[in-house]
Design a protein around this motif. Structure first.
Motif, PDB file in Angstrom:
ATOM      1  N   PHE A 237       7.999   5.498  -6.296  1.00  0.00           N
ATOM      2  CA  PHE A 237       7.215   6.647  -5.852  1.00  0.00           C
ATOM      3  C   PHE A 237       6.474   6.190  -4.591  1.00  0.00           C
ATOM      4  CE2 PHE A 237       6.302   8.730 -10.280  1.00  0.00           C
ATOM      5  CZ  PHE A 237       7.659   8.754 -10.551  1.00  0.00           C
ATOM      6  N   ALA A 238       6.775   6.820  -3.484  1.00  0.00           N
ATOM      7  CA  ALA A 238       6.099   6.475  -2.228  1.00  0.00           C
ATOM      8  C   ALA A 238       5.993   7.732  -1.385  1.00  0.00           C
ATOM      9  CB  ALA A 238       6.878   5.405  -1.467  1.00  0.00           C
ATOM     10  N   LYS A 239       4.845   7.963  -0.819  1.00  0.00           N
ATOM     11  CA  LYS A 239       4.596   9.140   0.010  1.00  0.00           C
ATOM     12  C   LYS A 239       4.922  10.428  -0.743  1.00  0.00           C
ATOM     13  CE  LYS A 239       6.947   7.816   3.710  1.00  0.00           C
ATOM     14  NZ  LYS A 239       7.380   7.826   5.122  1.00  0.00           N
ATOM     15  N   GLY A 240       4.735  10.402  -2.054  1.00  0.00           N
ATOM     16  CA  GLY A 240       4.963  11.600  -2.850  1.00  0.00           C
ATOM     17  C   GLY A 240       6.418  11.900  -3.115  1.00  0.00           C
ATOM     18  N   GLU A 241       7.298  10.988  -2.741  1.00  0.00           N
ATOM     19  CA  GLU A 241       8.720  11.215  -2.949  1.00  0.00           C
ATOM     20  C   GLU A 241       9.312  10.053  -3.739  1.00  0.00           C
ATOM     21  OE1 GLU A 241       9.666  12.020   1.090  1.00  0.00           O
ATOM     22  OE2 GLU A 241       8.745  13.993   0.948  1.00  0.00           O
ATOM     23  N   ILE A 242      10.547  10.246  -4.181  1.00  0.00           N
ATOM     24  CA  ILE A 242      11.180   9.242  -5.027  1.00  0.00           C
ATOM     25  C   ILE A 242      12.334   8.605  -4.272  1.00  0.00           C
ATOM     26  CG2 ILE A 242      12.437   8.850  -7.170  1.00  0.00           C
ATOM     27  CD1 ILE A 242      10.906  11.162  -8.377  1.00  0.00           C
ATOM     28  N   LEU A 243      12.348   7.292  -4.271  1.00  0.00           N
ATOM     29  CA  LEU A 243      13.444   6.545  -3.662  1.00  0.00           C
ATOM     30  C   LEU A 243      14.159   5.765  -4.763  1.00  0.00           C
ATOM     31  CD1 LEU A 243      11.479   5.154  -0.582  1.00  0.00           C
ATOM     32  CD2 LEU A 243      13.016   7.120  -0.624  1.00  0.00           C
TER      33      LEU A 243
ATOM     34  N   ASN B  59       0.808  -1.224   0.000  1.00  0.00           N
ATOM     35  CA  ASN B  59       0.000   0.000   0.000  1.00  0.00           C
ATOM     36  C   ASN B  59       0.841   1.274   0.000  1.00  0.00           C
ATOM     37  OD1 ASN B  59      -2.629  -1.179   0.098  1.00  0.00           O
ATOM     38  ND2 ASN B  59      -2.185  -1.780   2.203  1.00  0.00           N
ATOM     39  N   MET B  60       2.136   1.140   0.314  1.00  0.00           N
ATOM     40  CA  MET B  60       2.976   2.338   0.352  1.00  0.00           C
ATOM     41  C   MET B  60       3.310   2.846  -1.050  1.00  0.00           C
ATOM     42  SD  MET B  60       3.442   3.019   3.524  1.00  0.00           S
ATOM     43  CE  MET B  60       4.845   4.127   3.540  1.00  0.00           C
ATOM     44  N   LEU B  61       3.236   1.956  -2.011  1.00  0.00           N
ATOM     45  CA  LEU B  61       3.778   2.283  -3.333  1.00  0.00           C
ATOM     46  C   LEU B  61       2.730   2.942  -4.229  1.00  0.00           C
ATOM     47  CD1 LEU B  61       5.751  -1.019  -3.712  1.00  0.00           C
ATOM     48  CD2 LEU B  61       6.772   1.246  -3.859  1.00  0.00           C
ATOM     49  N   GLN B  62       3.103   4.070  -4.799  1.00  0.00           N
ATOM     50  CA  GLN B  62       2.244   4.734  -5.781  1.00  0.00           C
ATOM     51  C   GLN B  62       2.589   4.298  -7.205  1.00  0.00           C
ATOM     52  OE1 GLN B  62       3.607   8.541  -3.923  1.00  0.00           O
ATOM     53  NE2 GLN B  62       1.520   9.150  -4.391  1.00  0.00           N
ATOM     54  N   HIS B  63       3.859   3.955  -7.384  1.00  0.00           N
ATOM     55  CA  HIS B  63       4.352   3.547  -8.699  1.00  0.00           C
ATOM     56  C   HIS B  63       5.797   3.116  -8.509  1.00  0.00           C
ATOM     57  CE1 HIS B  63       5.465   3.542 -12.912  1.00  0.00           C
ATOM     58  NE2 HIS B  63       6.441   4.395 -12.662  1.00  0.00           N
TER      59      HIS B  63
ATOM     60  N   LYS C 114       9.456   1.511 -10.853  1.00  0.00           N
ATOM     61  CA  LYS C 114      10.131   0.940 -12.016  1.00  0.00           C
ATOM     62  C   LYS C 114      11.259   0.069 -11.479  1.00  0.00           C
ATOM     63  CE  LYS C 114       9.218   4.791 -15.224  1.00  0.00           C
ATOM     64  NZ  LYS C 114       8.572   5.801 -14.343  1.00  0.00           N
TER      65      LYS C 114
ATOM     66  N   TRP D 271       1.764  -0.295 -10.962  1.00  0.00           N
ATOM     67  CA  TRP D 271       0.743   0.762 -10.969  1.00  0.00           C
ATOM     68  C   TRP D 271      -0.433   0.360 -10.079  1.00  0.00           C
ATOM     69  CZ3 TRP D 271       2.147   4.893 -13.842  1.00  0.00           C
ATOM     70  CH2 TRP D 271       2.975   4.704 -14.953  1.00  0.00           C
ATOM     71  N   PRO D 272      -1.079   1.312  -9.427  1.00  0.00           N
ATOM     72  CA  PRO D 272      -2.391   1.010  -8.849  1.00  0.00           C
ATOM     73  C   PRO D 272      -3.369   0.713  -9.980  1.00  0.00           C
ATOM     74  CG  PRO D 272      -1.472   3.047  -7.929  1.00  0.00           C
ATOM     75  CD  PRO D 272      -0.619   2.677  -9.102  1.00  0.00           C
TER      76      PRO D 272
END
Lengths: 309, 314
Positions: free
Chosen positions: B207-213, B182-186, B188, B298-299
């Protein structure tokens, strides 16, 4: 290249997402208040506004929201939607706006905005202005003077503020999330930043005004903190601009407005105290989220807080 | 193969189960993955198994082909049967998995009742790499730890009367700890290597919590180094399947690697509320022919929203 006429309405193609919108804020942290003034019009000439004064945790001291108001050929040189009036008296440099509430909104507002730099449009950024948010939009920091009367209490202000103006398609549902930040540390140090994620891509927009130079945002790093509603409580941000400068910002929330847009998105608007390069600043941090994602994160944070107790 | 600095040192036991980490907790799991793209045959071999909550095993095997909607073969078992002493040599519902040389080799065999005979051998090109060696670390909601490894692949498959012998390059990982999708927005998840193994790449952009890791490594000239920056862009078709991927990656040593990749075979795999688009790709690394496997996550609701409104309103 922006022109004075860009302060006025632009032709819109007839599409479900076509709109033109104008936004102004007034941040009054010493009174724990944030004023949010937003007006829009669609391609059919139907306008609306959201005018609200909020405090902490989405406490709405005053709110006026209307939509679908026919405005015909009225333009932004003298724009009236309900009790909201705004006039662009000196295009791209000066404007004023006012609001007079009706029986259900005990609010009057008068403000004059004097731009402190040339308006900056996102088409100037390396990532351009993504077609999903607008044909183009511009952002501008300014000096604000005026007064607010709320619940019989009058507050005079002489401060800084921000405005933007956007036209074209706005497809909220293509966006995965975004952060939009405006901040001013006096009249000579200011910024606007938008970092957007859509279709798995990241784009960066906005400007930094420092040392008399207005420079396009190149790269941005953000780290935000959130409460159990998934409303942002703090932000640390580092911005690199096209002139190779690095600008730092920190922000801590004192006011919060939450509302929804499109079919999927939630908008969380935080009025913040903060600093730019160590100088005290007024900061507005807007976070846009997929509602389901925001809700799942809120549950997670609430659970963590609960289990910690 | 060496590293540019001391990196996490895994032990042979890290090939096995980590019960102290992965046996309990709300999202406790341990998983192993092996991917063998065969782009010259327009095939992607993908084997995955996992243990959830300390006792429930699952596995799937698929062979992707040209059509991302319909795999050439798929076998899924969500409540599988584990057999074996340890992960050194075991099976889950018919998926045989051996790790003969610790931290270096794997042998995976599967015979499905409905038409697949598969045998894959994997030989690591370098020591397994931990995401903890990246500046962004290994987030606790991804795993307690995980290793990633590029490798040489060989094997054969028989499917619907078609026999394919292959040698190539692929990738494997092993993850243990919590996983909160559930943390992941997107994301690669990008893996590529040249056929001789002289260059390989693993990158995860989340993409998680609006930031990029960013996680991963570059392997070139027999030197592995953690990725410092990763930029990747994908051309998506009307159903948001990635048809091409371009990337630029820079490691801690300042070395740069570029990836260009093009769709060869894959499957758009639904898992929980997500779509995992698993695509084997014909690729180049710094212009040298290579093979890639790129997974974009992707969601599913986001994909539905965009693919159902595309074209509306112009």
């Amino acid at each position: 290249m922006l022109e004075p006429k860009d302060d006025l309405r632009h032709p819109l193609v007839a599409s479900p997402h076509a709109r033109e919108s104008l936004f102004y804020n007034v941040l009054l942290p010493e009174h724990e208040l944030m004023v949010f003034v937003y007006t829009w019009v669609n391609s059919a000439g139907e306008a609306g506004h959201l005018v609200t004064v909020v405090g902490q945790d989405n406490t709405r001291h005053a709110v006026s929201a209307i939509d679908g108001v026919p405005v015909g050929g009225a333009d932004f040189d003298d724009w009236r939607v309900g009790g909201l009036r705004l006039r662009h008296t000196d295009p791209m440099r000066r404007l004023d706006f006012s609001f007079t509430g009706g029986d259900d909104t005990d609010l009057t507002l008068e403000a004059e905005f004097r731009a402190t730099h040339a308006a900056f449009d996102y088409a100037q950024n390396a990532d351009g202005c993504p077609a999903i948010i607008a044909d183009n939009r511009f952002e501008q920091s300014g000096h604000l003077t005026g007064r607010l009367t709320l619940g019989g209490r009058t507050i005079e202000f002489d401060t800084t503020g921000h405005r933007d103006h956007s036209w074209g398609d706005r497809d909220w549902d293509s966006i995965q999330d975004w952060k939009w930040v405006s901040a001013q540390a006096g009249d000579d140090l200011a910024l606007n930043v938008m970092v957007m994620h859509a279709r798995g891509e990241t784009t960066r927009h906005g400007y930094v005004l420092a040392d008399g130079v207005l420079s396009a945002v190149r790269d941005v790093r953000t780290r935000a903190e959130y409460d159990e509603h998934w409303w942002q409580t703090a932000l640390d941000m580092t911005v690199c601009d096209a002139d190779g400068r690095e600008t730092t910002l920190d922000a801590r929330r004192y006011a919060l407005l939450a509302f929804e847009a499109g079919e999927r998105m939630a908008l969380h608007e935080a009025g913040c105290r903060g600093s730019i390069n160590g100088r005290d600043a007024l900061v507005h941090v807007e976070c846009g989220w997929d509602r389901h994602y925001a809700a799942s994160q809120a549950r997670r944070v609430a659970g963590e807080n609960g289990s910690a107790g | 193969v060496t590293a540019t600095r001391p990196l996490t040192h895994f032990t042979p036991d890290d090939d096995l189960l980590h019960d102290e980490i992965s046996k309990a907790g709300p999202h406790a799991r341990e998983s192993l993955l092996l991917t063998a793209p065969i782009p010259e045959e327009q095939l992607l071999v993908f084997c995955y198994l996992w243990r959830e909550g300390g006792s429930k095993w699952g596995r799937f095997v698929f062979v992707g082909g040209p059509d991302p909607d319909t795999p050439e073969f798929l076998s899924f078992e969500g409540d599988g049967e584990f057999s074996g002493e340890s992960l050194r040599d075991f099976s889950v519902s018919g998926l045989q998995w051996r790790q003969p040389e610790p931290l270096r080799t794997a042998a995976v065999d599967f015979t499905g009742a409905d038409g697949l005979e598969l045998s894959v051998r994997f030989e690591g090109i370098h020591q397994p790499f931990s995401w903890h060696d990246n500046a962004d670390g290994c987030p606790g909601w991804v795993a307690h730890n995980r290793y990633e490894q590029s490798g040489l692949t060989s094997g054969s498959l028989m499917l619907h009367g078609r026999r394919v012998e292959f040698t190539g390059v692929g990738h494997r990982d092993h993850s243990w700890g919590e996983r909160d999708w559930n943390m992941l927005q997107h994301w690669k998840w990008i893996n590529a290597a040249t056929p001789d193994g002289a260059a390989s790449l693993h990158a995860m952009i989340m993409f998680a919590k609006g930031e990029i890791l960013v996680n991963g490594y570059l392997n070139r000239g027999a030197v592995v180094s953690p990725v410092a920056t990763a930029e990747a862009t994908a051309e998506l078709d009307e159903r948001m399947i990635h048809r091409t991927v371009s990337g630029r990656f820079v490691d801690e040593a300042g070395r740069e690697m570029t990836l260009e990749a093009e769709y060869a075979a894959g499957w758009s795999m639904p898992i929980q509320h997500l779509l995992l688009n698993e695509i084997g790709m014909t690729a180049t690394l710094d212009g040298v022919p290579a093979v890639a496997h790129v997974e974009l996550g992707w969601p599913a609701a986001y994909v539905r929203a965009l693919t159902s409104t595309d074209g509306e309103g112009g």
